[in-house]
Design a protein around this motif. Structure first.
Motif, PDB file in Angstrom:
ATOM      1  N   ALA A 637      -6.188  -7.189  23.615  1.00 21.82           N
ATOM      2  CA  ALA A 637      -7.034  -7.380  24.394  1.00 21.82           C
ATOM      3  C   ALA A 637      -8.434  -7.026  23.798  1.00 21.82           C
ATOM      4  CB  ALA A 637      -7.062  -6.880  25.935  1.00 21.82           C
ATOM      5  N   ASN A 638      -9.685  -7.754  24.133  1.00 23.08           N
ATOM      6  CA  ASN A 638     -10.981  -7.427  23.742  1.00 23.08           C
ATOM      7  C   ASN A 638     -11.057  -7.754  22.163  1.00 23.08           C
ATOM      8  OD1 ASN A 638     -11.571  -6.724  26.228  1.00 23.08           O
ATOM      9  ND2 ASN A 638     -11.401  -4.494  25.815  1.00 23.08           N
ATOM     10  N   HIS A 639     -10.283  -8.540  21.496  1.00 25.11           N
ATOM     11  CA  HIS A 639     -10.287  -8.648  20.129  1.00 25.11           C
ATOM     12  C   HIS A 639      -9.844  -7.617  19.315  1.00 25.11           C
ATOM     13  CE1 HIS A 639     -11.519 -12.763  20.687  1.00 25.11           C
ATOM     14  NE2 HIS A 639     -12.216 -12.427  21.648  1.00 25.11           N
ATOM     15  N   ASN A 640      -9.327  -6.446  19.786  1.00 21.25           N
ATOM     16  CA  ASN A 640      -8.895  -5.172  19.384  1.00 21.25           C
ATOM     17  C   ASN A 640      -7.800  -5.464  18.321  1.00 21.25           C
ATOM     18  OD1 ASN A 640      -8.423  -2.846  18.577  1.00 21.25           O
ATOM     19  ND2 ASN A 640      -7.742  -2.202  20.594  1.00 21.25           N
ATOM     20  N   GLU A 641      -8.000  -5.571  17.126  1.00 20.01           N
ATOM     21  CA  GLU A 641      -6.832  -5.945  16.106  1.00 20.01           C
ATOM     22  C   GLU A 641      -6.310  -4.680  15.454  1.00 20.01           C
ATOM     23  OE1 GLU A 641      -7.784  -8.738  13.095  1.00 20.01           O
ATOM     24  OE2 GLU A 641      -8.668 -10.002  14.377  1.00 20.01           O
ATOM     25  N   ARG A 642      -4.908  -4.562  15.543  1.00 22.60           N
ATOM     26  CA  ARG A 642      -4.319  -3.439  14.934  1.00 22.60           C
ATOM     27  C   ARG A 642      -2.828  -3.964  13.944  1.00 22.60           C
ATOM     28  NH1 ARG A 642      -4.651   1.263  17.472  1.00 22.60           N
ATOM     29  NH2 ARG A 642      -6.474   1.270  18.657  1.00 22.60           N
ATOM     30  N   THR A 643      -2.798  -2.726  13.246  1.00 20.75           N
ATOM     31  CA  THR A 643      -1.576  -3.204  12.271  1.00 20.75           C
ATOM     32  C   THR A 643      -0.621  -2.498  12.644  1.00 20.75           C
ATOM     33  OG1 THR A 643      -3.183  -3.962  10.579  1.00 20.75           O
ATOM     34  CG2 THR A 643      -0.796  -3.199   9.888  1.00 20.75           C
ATOM     35  N   LEU A 644       0.659  -2.884  12.733  1.00 21.70           N
ATOM     36  CA  LEU A 644       1.619  -2.175  13.278  1.00 21.70           C
ATOM     37  C   LEU A 644       2.825  -2.267  12.482  1.00 21.70           C
ATOM     38  CD1 LEU A 644       1.327  -2.956  17.090  1.00 21.70           C
ATOM     39  CD2 LEU A 644       0.598  -0.830  16.111  1.00 21.70           C
ATOM     40  N   ASN A 645       3.760  -1.418  12.498  1.00 24.87           N
ATOM     41  CA  ASN A 645       5.105  -1.603  11.836  1.00 24.87           C
ATOM     42  C   ASN A 645       5.905  -2.154  12.879  1.00 24.87           C
ATOM     43  OD1 ASN A 645       7.768  -1.770  11.083  1.00 24.87           O
ATOM     44  ND2 ASN A 645       7.447   0.103   9.614  1.00 24.87           N
ATOM     45  N   LEU A 646       5.979  -3.520  12.835  1.00 25.97           N
ATOM     46  CA  LEU A 646       6.479  -4.190  14.210  1.00 25.97           C
ATOM     47  C   LEU A 646       8.018  -3.814  14.303  1.00 25.97           C
ATOM     48  CD1 LEU A 646       5.928  -6.084  16.472  1.00 25.97           C
ATOM     49  CD2 LEU A 646       6.168  -8.110  14.997  1.00 25.97           C
ATOM     50  N   THR A 647       8.734  -3.618  13.257  1.00 21.17           N
ATOM     51  CA  THR A 647      10.271  -3.674  13.384  1.00 21.17           C
ATOM     52  C   THR A 647      10.353  -2.266  14.030  1.00 21.17           C
ATOM     53  OG1 THR A 647      10.389  -4.891  11.289  1.00 21.17           O
ATOM     54  CG2 THR A 647      12.291  -3.504  11.779  1.00 21.17           C
ATOM     55  N   PHE A 648       9.673  -1.241  13.564  1.00 22.43           N
ATOM     56  CA  PHE A 648       9.711   0.046  14.230  1.00 22.43           C
ATOM     57  C   PHE A 648       9.506   0.009  15.572  1.00 22.43           C
ATOM     58  CE2 PHE A 648       8.071   4.193  15.196  1.00 22.43           C
ATOM     59  CZ  PHE A 648       9.043   5.004  14.788  1.00 22.43           C
ATOM     60  N   CYS A 649       8.391  -0.783  16.138  1.00 17.09           N
ATOM     61  CA  CYS A 649       8.163  -0.698  17.308  1.00 17.09           C
ATOM     62  C   CYS A 649       9.152  -1.519  18.089  1.00 17.09           C
ATOM     63  CB  CYS A 649       6.622  -1.497  17.591  1.00 17.09           C
ATOM     64  SG  CYS A 649       5.353  -0.795  16.972  1.00 17.09           S
ATOM     65  N   LEU A 650       9.593  -2.574  17.572  1.00 18.66           N
ATOM     66  CA  LEU A 650      10.642  -3.434  18.505  1.00 18.66           C
ATOM     67  C   LEU A 650      11.718  -2.434  18.530  1.00 18.66           C
ATOM     68  CD1 LEU A 650      10.252  -6.836  16.861  1.00 18.66           C
ATOM     69  CD2 LEU A 650       9.468  -6.009  19.264  1.00 18.66           C
ATOM     70  N   ASN A 651      12.209  -1.698  17.251  1.00 19.86           N
ATOM     71  CA  ASN A 651      13.547  -0.952  17.417  1.00 19.86           C
ATOM     72  C   ASN A 651      13.471   0.159  18.344  1.00 19.86           C
ATOM     73  OD1 ASN A 651      14.731  -2.951  15.693  1.00 19.86           O
ATOM     74  ND2 ASN A 651      14.268  -1.467  13.793  1.00 19.86           N
ATOM     75  N   ASN A 652      12.374   0.780  18.425  1.00 15.72           N
ATOM     76  CA  ASN A 652      11.913   2.018  19.256  1.00 15.72           C
ATOM     77  C   ASN A 652      11.585   1.749  20.624  1.00 15.72           C
ATOM     78  OD1 ASN A 652      12.627   4.252  17.299  1.00 15.72           O
ATOM     79  ND2 ASN A 652      11.577   3.007  16.133  1.00 15.72           N
ATOM     80  N   GLY A 653      11.555   0.370  21.056  1.00  8.53           N
ATOM     81  CA  GLY A 653      11.482   0.131  22.468  1.00  8.53           C
ATOM     82  C   GLY A 653       9.751   0.375  22.667  1.00  8.53           C
ATOM     83  N   LEU A 654       8.851   0.380  21.595  1.00  6.96           N
ATOM     84  CA  LEU A 654       7.493   0.597  21.860  1.00  6.96           C
ATOM     85  C   LEU A 654       6.936  -0.726  22.096  1.00  6.96           C
ATOM     86  CD1 LEU A 654       7.126   3.192  19.087  1.00  6.96           C
ATOM     87  CD2 LEU A 654       7.188   3.634  21.374  1.00  6.96           C
ATOM     88  N   ALA A 655       7.553  -1.676  21.910  1.00  9.85           N
ATOM     89  CA  ALA A 655       6.901  -3.087  22.030  1.00  9.85           C
ATOM     90  C   ALA A 655       8.315  -4.184  22.382  1.00  9.85           C
ATOM     91  CB  ALA A 655       6.239  -3.559  20.621  1.00  9.85           C
ATOM     92  N   LYS A 656       8.109  -5.290  22.885  1.00 11.30           N
ATOM     93  CA  LYS A 656       8.911  -6.207  23.088  1.00 11.30           C
ATOM     94  C   LYS A 656       8.411  -7.640  22.898  1.00 11.30           C
ATOM     95  CE  LYS A 656       9.032  -6.282  28.141  1.00 11.30           C
ATOM     96  NZ  LYS A 656       9.242  -5.544  29.347  1.00 11.30           N
ATOM     97  N   LEU A 657       9.201  -8.497  22.299  1.00 14.11           N
ATOM     98  CA  LEU A 657       8.741  -9.775  22.269  1.00 14.11           C
ATOM     99  C   LEU A 657       8.542 -10.594  23.459  1.00 14.11           C
ATOM    100  CD1 LEU A 657      10.809 -10.793  18.930  1.00 14.11           C
ATOM    101  CD2 LEU A 657       8.413 -10.271  19.155  1.00 14.11           C
ATOM    102  N   LEU A 658       7.374 -11.299  23.658  1.00 11.20           N
ATOM    103  CA  LEU A 658       7.352 -12.151  25.056  1.00 11.20           C
ATOM    104  C   LEU A 658       7.911 -13.480  24.857  1.00 11.20           C
ATOM    105  CD1 LEU A 658       3.976 -10.942  26.375  1.00 11.20           C
ATOM    106  CD2 LEU A 658       6.276 -10.114  26.940  1.00 11.20           C
TER     107      LEU A 658
END
Ligand SMILES: Nc1ncnc2c1ncn2[C@@H]1O[C@H](COP(=O)(O)OP(=O)(O)OP(=O)(O)O)[C@@H](O)[C@H]1O
Length: 658
Positions: A637-658
């Motif tokens: 939101a608010n054009h806030n761009e972030r670089t994340l290790n997506l695999t890590f986030c997905l594997n550790n439940g920090l993010a999910k695909l919509l």
């Protein structure tokens, strides 16, 4: 004048070199430290007092290990040399000068990341992740140690983080001045200024011989300082290995090492090529992995020296580690991917009374959010625990005086069936406090018998602890938070989580223990007879940029003298884990041979495409703009761009695909 010796020279040629600068390069295990120590001892034997030598070591860990090694080697001596980091040496110069001129000396801190995080939040309204903060810190260090002009600083951009670096840099410098503190780079800047304006004699007259171990870590400004110190008549020995340069934080610069000839009158270079540390199979495996060389045949022969092992579950893996620790004879090292991942093994070893050392793990218990969480768990599982309530009342926005606590305590002691909340309602306390509690009371009671993970979420959301974390710039992906959640997963009963953490916090980890638990994150891994690299699953290895991770793993392997094993679990909880691509590469297994693809899908789905939406725990909904291996640039939101290790986030439940 310059010479390079790469064959047929003896250690004594290096030790006795009369060149103004002697540069000694060699890979890990090629006796750099050995020669460094021998040179110091040889000078002493020639009658040169230790006070005339400045022995720079790369870190406090190296100071300790060099001191021990020196004492073991020359145990008969009456006197021993001292070792110091360049930063401490600079600080000593500053203190000395300030004492001479009656000037106050500020305190110095190695890590001022929290200040940067706070300033970024204040001026740019951004919550930095740990990695983003590291990136900014390294640019700050670079600006100072390469003596950048204002214009050059203006030109610095931080990839994927929308901050005006030059402005932030100014604010950071101002803030330090306000607090009267130095960061480590300031020590170099000030020491260099002193050495440029004050006579060397008044600051460090007696130094004649300078020895620098781990010179690959020196930033540009450190080389200028050394140059000032060496002057004309002194001698400098520099020991380095460019492949061991890992810490970006202090803007290490190899270029001055390569250009010594343009700075000094006479330079002699030596290249140490014999590895004295590793069994041939280990050396061959490590070099083939890091330098992409062909493997020597010994690897095939010595299959019992280095190999990998997969386990059905993490529990089996840890049980194996325990068995190995008990059976080991010499120094035995267990390496986790990061410090927090050591907690489960520590827990197991403490329970089984296996003595071990664990450098710097105590830091985990210093995080206030960990102690807060423990107090929340204490209160929620034992609602009569007034001390726990006292410890976290401010996080619930409840302000009680000493008298109020006394009144609540009285209610509790008179009524065995009261919990703290009921005691507050009946006590003689302000209406404001009662209203504060009323807001939570039923929720408090409902959660009492919940699982650890449910309780964790309850604290974050219902008790609004999340808001406090955001204020403090602590993301849920903070490694200590991830570790806490991992323990919640391991122990469903919240009381077991707190008991485990308290046991680990109060256990002693003797420096002398033969078994060492450490993480690959630290560049300072001790050489050991046996090394076990744990966590060899794709979700943890590689965790960040591949080349850096490859280097980390290579350096870890190079610390194994006789035996090296890689361990991974095929499953954690309900999640199937994929072995690390590094592991497959090391043992030349085609990926498909190891794991059935349908199993892999569940744990690590193929990375999504650009444009896909995700829901991140702390950042909310976002759209993937770019994907580079595991790293994803995501617009929130608010054009806030972030670089994340997506695999890590997905594997550790920090993010999910919509
Ligand atoms: N001449 C030698 N003969 C036998 N063993 C040696 C010799 N020189 C060094 N060693 C041993 O080899 C091992 C590696 O040496 P050392 O620690 O000095 O290497 P290094 O180049 O400093 O390694 P790193 O860069 O990983 O710190 C040590 O155990 C050391 O005792």
């Amino acid at each position: 004048m310059s010479t390079l010796q790469s064959e047929n020279f003896t250690f004594s040629q290096i030790i006795k070199s009369k060149a103004q600068v002697c540069a000694i390069e060699g890979l890990s295990g090629c006796a750099k430290t050995e020669v460094y120590l021998q040179r110091i001892h040889a000078l002493y034997e020639e009658g040169i007092p230790y006070s005339q030598m400045l022995n720079i070591a790369g870190s406090r860990y190296k100071i300790k290990s060099n001191t021990i090694r020196f004492k073991q080697k020359w145990s008969e001596e009456e006197k021993y040399p001292s070792f110091i980091t360049l930063y401490s040496f600079c600080y000593q110069l500053i203190k000395k000068y300030n004492a001479q001129h009656d000037i106050e000396t500020w305190k110095a801190y190695k890590d001022l990341g929290s200040i940067v995080m706070r300033l970024v939040k204040k001026h740019f309204n951004l919550d930095l992740s740990f990695e983003e903060c590291e990136c900014i810190m390294s640019k700050i260090a670079l600006s100072k140690t390469s003596m950048m002009s204002e214009k050059e600083i203006q030109a610095i951009r931080i990839p994927n983080i929308d901050v005006d670096f030059a402005y932030l840099f100014k604010q950071y410098e101002k803030e330090k001045e306000r607090l009267k503190i130095y960061d480590f780079e300031d020590l170099l800047v000030h020491a260099f200024q002193l050495l440029s304006t004050t006579s060397l004699a008044s600051l460090c007259s007696n130094i004649q011989y300078i020895h620098v171990d781990d010179a690959q870590e020196l930033p540009f400004l450190a080389h200028l300082i050394l140059h000032r110190l060496v002057n004309n008549e002194k001698q400098l020995h520099l020991f380095y290995d460019e492949h061991q340069q890992l810490s970006l934080r202090h803007a290490a610069d190899l270029q001055p090492l390569q250009a010594l000839e343009s700075t000094y009158a006479s330079v002699e270079r030596f290249e140490l090529k014999t590895n004295y540390r590793n069994a041939p199979a280990i050396l061959s495996l490590a070099e083939s992995f890091y330098f992409h060389k062909d493997m020597e045949e010994t690897q095939e022969i010595e299959k019992d020296v280095c190999f990998y092992k997969g386990f059905q579950t993490e529990t089996e893996l840890y049980a194996y580690a325990e068995e190995k620790a008990k059976a080991s004879q010499g120094k035995c090292l267990f390496l986790a991917r990061n410090k927090e991942m050591l907690l489960p093994l520590m827990d197991l070893f403490v329970k089984n009374e296996i003595n071990f050392q664990c450098p710097s793990i105590k830091y985990f218990f210093k995080y206030s959010f960990i102690t807060d969480m423990m107090h929340f768990f204490d209160l929620l599982t034992d609602p009569r625990n007034l001390l726990a309530f006292e410890a976290i009342s401010s996080k619930l926005n409840i302000k009680c005086s000493e008298k109020t606590y006394q009144s609540i305590a009285e209610q509790l002691s008179q009524n065995d069936d009261f919990d703290v909340y009921q005691a507050i309602m009946n006590a003689n306390v302000k209406a404001e406090i009662k209203n504060g509690i009323r807001k939570y009371i039923e929720n408090f009671r409902m959660i009492q018998n919940a699982s650890s993970l449910a309780m964790f979420q309850f604290v974050l959301q219902k008790l609004e602890y999340r808001r406090f974390l955001i204020q403090e710039n602590i993301s849920l992906s903070h490694p200590a938070m991830v570790a806490f959640q991992a323990l919640c997963e391991r122990y469903t009963d919240p009381k077991d989580v707190t008991t485990c953490l308290r046991t680990l916090a109060s256990a002693t980890y003797p420096d002398t223990a033969r078994i060492i638990l450490d993480s690959i994150d630290t560049c300072e891994i001790e050489e050991c007879s046996e090394v076990y690299v744990m966590d060899m699953q794709q979700s943890l290895f590689p965790l960040t940029e591949e080349d850096t991770e490859r280097k980390r793993l290579y350096l870890a392997m190079m610390k194994a003298q006789d035996h090296l094993e890689f361990l991974f679990a095929k499953r954690v909880g309900n999640t199937r884990l994929r072995p690390s691509s590094f592991l497959l590469e090391l043992f030349k297994k085609p990926e498909k041979e190891n794991v059935a693809p349908q199993n892999v899908e569940r744990q690590a789905p193929a990375l999504p495409r650009r444009g896909r939406k995700i829901m991140h725990e702390s950042l909310g909904e976002g759209t993937i703009l770019k994907l580079d291996n595991h790293l994803a640039t995501i617009r929130f939101a608010n054009h806030n761009e972030r670089t994340l290790n997506l695999t890590f986030c997905l594997n550790n439940g920090l993010a999910k695909l919509l």
